[in-house]
Design a protein around this motif. Structure first.
Motif, PDB file in Angstrom:
ATOM      1  N   PHE A   1       0.808  -1.219   0.000  1.00  0.00           N
ATOM      2  CA  PHE A   1       0.000   0.000   0.000  1.00  0.00           C
ATOM      3  C   PHE A   1       0.847   1.278   0.000  1.00  0.00           C
ATOM      4  O   PHE A   1       1.706   1.468   0.842  1.00  0.00           O
ATOM      5  CB  PHE A   1      -0.880  -0.016   1.247  1.00  0.00           C
ATOM      6  CG  PHE A   1      -2.075   0.860   1.152  1.00  0.00           C
ATOM      7  CD1 PHE A   1      -3.260   0.374   0.656  1.00  0.00           C
ATOM      8  CD2 PHE A   1      -2.024   2.175   1.584  1.00  0.00           C
ATOM      9  CE1 PHE A   1      -4.382   1.175   0.580  1.00  0.00           C
ATOM     10  CE2 PHE A   1      -3.128   2.986   1.505  1.00  0.00           C
ATOM     11  CZ  PHE A   1      -4.313   2.483   1.004  1.00  0.00           C
ATOM     12  N   LYS A   2       0.572   2.166  -0.963  1.00  0.00           N
ATOM     13  CA  LYS A   2       1.278   3.447  -1.061  1.00  0.00           C
ATOM     14  C   LYS A   2       0.311   4.584  -0.756  1.00  0.00           C
ATOM     15  O   LYS A   2      -0.744   4.679  -1.363  1.00  0.00           O
ATOM     16  CB  LYS A   2       1.855   3.628  -2.476  1.00  0.00           C
ATOM     17  CG  LYS A   2       2.638   4.922  -2.628  1.00  0.00           C
ATOM     18  CD  LYS A   2       3.293   5.003  -3.991  1.00  0.00           C
ATOM     19  CE  LYS A   2       4.122   6.274  -4.085  1.00  0.00           C
ATOM     20  NZ  LYS A   2       4.867   6.340  -5.328  1.00  0.00           N
ATOM     21  N   THR A   3       0.694   5.421   0.207  1.00  0.00           N
ATOM     22  CA  THR A   3      -0.139   6.591   0.513  1.00  0.00           C
ATOM     23  C   THR A   3       0.288   7.783  -0.328  1.00  0.00           C
ATOM     24  O   THR A   3      -0.492   8.695  -0.538  1.00  0.00           O
ATOM     25  CB  THR A   3      -0.029   6.985   2.004  1.00  0.00           C
ATOM     26  OG1 THR A   3       1.325   7.364   2.281  1.00  0.00           O
ATOM     27  CG2 THR A   3      -0.444   5.843   2.911  1.00  0.00           C
ATOM     28  N   GLY A   4       1.554   7.799  -0.782  1.00  0.00           N
ATOM     29  CA  GLY A   4       2.061   8.926  -1.549  1.00  0.00           C
ATOM     30  C   GLY A   4       2.438  10.112  -0.683  1.00  0.00           C
ATOM     31  O   GLY A   4       2.700  11.202  -1.174  1.00  0.00           O
TER      32      GLY A   4
ATOM     33  N   SER B   1       5.626   9.553   9.124  1.00  0.00           N
ATOM     34  CA  SER B   1       6.269   8.605  10.028  1.00  0.00           C
ATOM     35  C   SER B   1       5.673   7.216   9.782  1.00  0.00           C
ATOM     36  O   SER B   1       4.597   7.073   9.194  1.00  0.00           O
ATOM     37  CB  SER B   1       6.038   9.021  11.481  1.00  0.00           C
ATOM     38  OG  SER B   1       4.691   8.773  11.862  1.00  0.00           O
ATOM     39  N   TYR B   2       6.358   6.221  10.265  1.00  0.00           N
ATOM     40  CA  TYR B   2       5.884   4.847  10.102  1.00  0.00           C
ATOM     41  C   TYR B   2       4.527   4.657  10.778  1.00  0.00           C
ATOM     42  O   TYR B   2       3.610   4.068  10.210  1.00  0.00           O
ATOM     43  CB  TYR B   2       6.917   3.869  10.666  1.00  0.00           C
ATOM     44  CG  TYR B   2       6.593   2.442  10.324  1.00  0.00           C
ATOM     45  CD1 TYR B   2       6.967   1.904   9.101  1.00  0.00           C
ATOM     46  CD2 TYR B   2       5.888   1.638  11.204  1.00  0.00           C
ATOM     47  CE1 TYR B   2       6.651   0.598   8.759  1.00  0.00           C
ATOM     48  CE2 TYR B   2       5.565   0.341  10.872  1.00  0.00           C
ATOM     49  CZ  TYR B   2       5.947  -0.174   9.650  1.00  0.00           C
ATOM     50  OH  TYR B   2       5.625  -1.457   9.315  1.00  0.00           O
ATOM     51  N   ASP B   3       4.384   5.190  11.990  1.00  0.00           N
ATOM     52  CA  ASP B   3       3.123   5.049  12.731  1.00  0.00           C
ATOM     53  C   ASP B   3       1.965   5.753  12.033  1.00  0.00           C
ATOM     54  O   ASP B   3       0.845   5.246  12.019  1.00  0.00           O
ATOM     55  CB  ASP B   3       3.272   5.571  14.160  1.00  0.00           C
ATOM     56  CG  ASP B   3       4.187   4.685  15.007  1.00  0.00           C
ATOM     57  OD1 ASP B   3       4.360   3.492  14.657  1.00  0.00           O
ATOM     58  OD2 ASP B   3       4.729   5.176  16.005  1.00  0.00           O
ATOM     59  N   GLU B   4       2.237   6.913  11.433  1.00  0.00           N
ATOM     60  CA  GLU B   4       1.184   7.625  10.696  1.00  0.00           C
ATOM     61  C   GLU B   4       0.745   6.817   9.474  1.00  0.00           C
ATOM     62  O   GLU B   4      -0.451   6.739   9.176  1.00  0.00           O
ATOM     63  CB  GLU B   4       1.659   9.017  10.265  1.00  0.00           C
ATOM     64  CG  GLU B   4       1.784   9.992  11.409  1.00  0.00           C
ATOM     65  CD  GLU B   4       2.458  11.300  11.003  1.00  0.00           C
ATOM     66  OE1 GLU B   4       2.058  12.331  11.540  1.00  0.00           O
ATOM     67  OE2 GLU B   4       3.373  11.270  10.146  1.00  0.00           O
ATOM     68  N   LYS B   5       1.699   6.200   8.786  1.00  0.00           N
ATOM     69  CA  LYS B   5       1.338   5.383   7.631  1.00  0.00           C
ATOM     70  C   LYS B   5       0.509   4.186   8.072  1.00  0.00           C
ATOM     71  O   LYS B   5      -0.490   3.842   7.445  1.00  0.00           O
ATOM     72  CB  LYS B   5       2.576   4.908   6.864  1.00  0.00           C
ATOM     73  CG  LYS B   5       2.154   4.062   5.666  1.00  0.00           C
ATOM     74  CD  LYS B   5       3.226   3.795   4.668  1.00  0.00           C
ATOM     75  CE  LYS B   5       2.624   3.043   3.478  1.00  0.00           C
ATOM     76  NZ  LYS B   5       3.592   2.704   2.479  1.00  0.00           N
TER      77      LYS B   5
ATOM     78  N   ILE C   1      -3.309   3.379   6.690  1.00  0.00           N
ATOM     79  CA  ILE C   1      -3.691   2.123   6.052  1.00  0.00           C
ATOM     80  C   ILE C   1      -4.849   1.480   6.808  1.00  0.00           C
ATOM     81  O   ILE C   1      -5.821   1.020   6.202  1.00  0.00           O
ATOM     82  CB  ILE C   1      -2.487   1.159   5.963  1.00  0.00           C
ATOM     83  CG1 ILE C   1      -1.441   1.711   5.000  1.00  0.00           C
ATOM     84  CG2 ILE C   1      -2.934  -0.236   5.523  1.00  0.00           C
ATOM     85  CD1 ILE C   1      -0.140   0.935   4.986  1.00  0.00           C
ATOM     86  N   LEU C   2      -4.770   1.462   8.140  1.00  0.00           N
ATOM     87  CA  LEU C   2      -5.842   0.867   8.929  1.00  0.00           C
ATOM     88  C   LEU C   2      -7.174   1.555   8.666  1.00  0.00           C
ATOM     89  O   LEU C   2      -8.197   0.893   8.465  1.00  0.00           O
ATOM     90  CB  LEU C   2      -5.499   0.911  10.425  1.00  0.00           C
ATOM     91  CG  LEU C   2      -6.573   0.359  11.366  1.00  0.00           C
ATOM     92  CD1 LEU C   2      -6.896  -1.107  11.042  1.00  0.00           C
ATOM     93  CD2 LEU C   2      -6.138   0.522  12.805  1.00  0.00           C
ATOM     94  N   GLN C   3      -7.180   2.879   8.635  1.00  0.00           N
ATOM     95  CA  GLN C   3      -8.426   3.613   8.390  1.00  0.00           C
ATOM     96  C   GLN C   3      -8.984   3.307   7.002  1.00  0.00           C
ATOM     97  O   GLN C   3     -10.190   3.139   6.834  1.00  0.00           O
ATOM     98  CB  GLN C   3      -8.223   5.119   8.585  1.00  0.00           C
ATOM     99  CG  GLN C   3      -7.937   5.517  10.028  1.00  0.00           C
ATOM    100  CD  GLN C   3      -8.920   4.903  11.026  1.00  0.00           C
ATOM    101  OE1 GLN C   3     -10.124   4.923  10.831  1.00  0.00           O
ATOM    102  NE2 GLN C   3      -8.380   4.324  12.087  1.00  0.00           N
TER     103      GLN C   3
ATOM    104  N   PRO D   1       1.442  -5.126   3.807  1.00  0.00           N
ATOM    105  CA  PRO D   1       2.664  -4.798   4.539  1.00  0.00           C
ATOM    106  C   PRO D   1       2.795  -3.277   4.682  1.00  0.00           C
ATOM    107  O   PRO D   1       2.512  -2.540   3.736  1.00  0.00           O
ATOM    108  CB  PRO D   1       3.787  -5.353   3.671  1.00  0.00           C
ATOM    109  CG  PRO D   1       3.145  -6.197   2.635  1.00  0.00           C
ATOM    110  CD  PRO D   1       1.731  -5.766   2.527  1.00  0.00           C
ATOM    111  N   ILE D   2       3.197  -2.827   5.842  1.00  0.00           N
ATOM    112  CA  ILE D   2       3.383  -1.389   6.069  1.00  0.00           C
ATOM    113  C   ILE D   2       4.834  -1.068   5.731  1.00  0.00           C
ATOM    114  O   ILE D   2       5.733  -1.252   6.537  1.00  0.00           O
ATOM    115  CB  ILE D   2       3.027  -1.006   7.517  1.00  0.00           C
ATOM    116  CG1 ILE D   2       1.606  -1.464   7.832  1.00  0.00           C
ATOM    117  CG2 ILE D   2       3.178   0.505   7.724  1.00  0.00           C
ATOM    118  CD1 ILE D   2       1.257  -1.455   9.303  1.00  0.00           C
TER     119      ILE D   2
END
Length: 189
Positions: A76-79, A83-87, A91-93, A112-113
């Protein structure tokens, strides 16, 4: 180039297949959501586990009824540089809203995060600089292969759902780069 890729591929396999049993520790998973995205799907979080070969986490989404025999993996790419925790939270949301491909195919999804920490380090795209980076996310292809192996094991042994040892990996843009390059390293998966 083919020889180098083949060499790296063989090297990558050694790191997940030759672990001694005394070093292995239990797969640590926690349930984080149920009945999400308009269907009866449960989300589990696979936690980081250095002893099992990965410094990343992943979300595993499991439908009430599984039809598709392969786990679908999406890097999964947010673009967004976060931070790792924010990503992880992003993804969870998004997964709580449902994943169309997993819903349509009644498949188990593995997300995978993979960090997106800067534009110069492209862990998500498996570019050469990040494959050999010296941070905890080095050799991301090995880490994702190890987490896939654990997701299959957890699904089969703990959730009692029969899935293939092979996965389907999909992605768009940077996710597609990851999927293509990962397939070069691990064609057997």
């Amino acid at each position: 180039i083919s020889i180098i890729i083949a060499f790296i591929s063989c090297d990558s396999k050694l790191s997940i297949d030759n672990k001694s049993e005394d070093v292995k520790s239990a797969i640590t998973v926690s349930k984080v959501a149920e009945e999400i995205g308009g269907d009866k799907r449960t989300i589990y979080k696979i936690n980081k586990n250095s002893n099992r070969g990965y410094e990343i986490e992943a979300y595993l989404t499991v439908p009430e009824k599984t039809v598709h025999p392969n786990i679908i993996v999406n890097p999964f790419k947010t673009g967004q540089i976060t931070s790792y925790d924010e990503k992880s939270e992003t993804i969870l949301q998004k997964l709580k809203g449902g994943n169309k491909l997993c819903s349509y195919t009644e498949a188990i999804g593995l997300f995978p995060i993979i960090p997106e920490l800067s534009n110069s380090f492209r862990h998500l795209e498996l570019d050469p600089e990040t494959i050999l980076s010296d941070d905890e996310y080095t050799h991301m292809e090995r880490q994702v292969a190890a987490i896939i192996k654990d997701a299959v094991e957890y699904t089969q042994e703990i959730l009692n759902i029969e899935v293939s040892d092979k996965v389907d990996m999909e992605g768009y843009s940077g996710e597609g780069n990851f999927a293509t390059r990962f397939a070069i390293f691990y064609p057997e998966l």
